[in-house]
Motif scaffolding. Structure first.
Motif: not given
Ligand code: SF4
Length: 222
Positions: A34, A37, A40-41, A43, A47, A94-95, A139
């Motif tokens: 991912c 960015g 507050w993710c 997961t 990334w 995900g991700g 997002k």
């Molecule tokens: S996994 Fe989801 S919450 Fe985390 S950075 Fe990627 S889009 Fe945002």
């Protein structure tokens, strides 16, 4: 046989804790990778796809414990893993799962009697079987500077929006013009914050939307 190869962080069975399908037993497939960015993710370990983090398929067929790792898997290989669980609802998350062409995987799962639900940021094209339920959690203005796509909003069966303050709801309003009128709208307070939760509750009452509370964090499951 499809030649799409997915990079998967984990496969596990639990209860869907968010949105329209809250409370539904589900097998989660978490894709690795991912670049959106979100600060507050929860997961962040998904990334990066680092060569050193490649593992076997057997190893990812259990919760990752927030470890950065991945295994290559075809749609056929994922189907075999999923068939070892009981749930018929499959959440692809995900991700950012839309890094991948999800059509081969979701078509295969639907043909075998499973229901697929996608969770995506809406910042990549959605390539998925038409029978799948799409949850877009848009997002907006994140560090990765990716735009939320109108085409993603148009495909949404559900829009589940993370909310910290009123400006988040204003930003959602600007995107909803692209959505089908029948799409479910849910507000989800970021990180269980009290002020955000109060704002979401009042807005849901005022606009007849739904509240999504990340049930799994309250009942202490994955
Ligand atoms: S996994 Fe989801 S919450 Fe985390 S950075 Fe990627 S889009 Fe945002």
């Amino acid at each position: 046989m499809s030649d799409v190869i997915y990079r998967v962080n984990e496969v596990f069975e639990t209860i869907q804790g968010e949105g329209f399908y809250s409370g539904t037993p589900a097998v989660f497939i978490r894709m690795q990778g991912c670049d959106v960015g979100c600060p507050w993710c929860d997961t962040k370990h998904t990334w990066t796809v680092a060569l050193d983090d490649e593992r076997s398929l057997a190893e990812i067929n259990q919760p990752s414990g927030d470890r950065q790792r991945w295994a290559q898997a075809s749609a056929d290989e994922l189907l075999v893993l999923i068939q070892s669980y009981q749930a018929k609802h499959i959440v692809i998350t995900g991700g950012e799962p839309c890094w991948y062409d999800l059509k081969p995987l979701t078509a295969k799962l639907h043909d075998q009697g499973y229901m697929c639900q996608l969770e995506t940021s809406g910042t990549y094209d959605i390539q998925i079987d038409e029978r799948s339920f799409v949850t877009v959690s848009p997002k907006i203005n994140m560090r990765g500077k990716r735009d939320v796509l109108a085409s993603a909003m148009q495909r949404a069966n559900e829009v589940k929006h993370p909310v910290g303050r009123q400006s988040d709801i204003d930003a959602l309003d600007a995107l909803l013009v692209h959505c089908p009128t029948e799409a479910q709208i849910a507000l989800q307070p970021i990180s269980q914050q009290k002020r955000a939760t109060d704002l979401c509750i009042q807005t849901c009452i005022d606009r007849n939307w739904r509240l999504s509370v990340q049930l799994h964090k309250y009942i202490g499951v994955l």
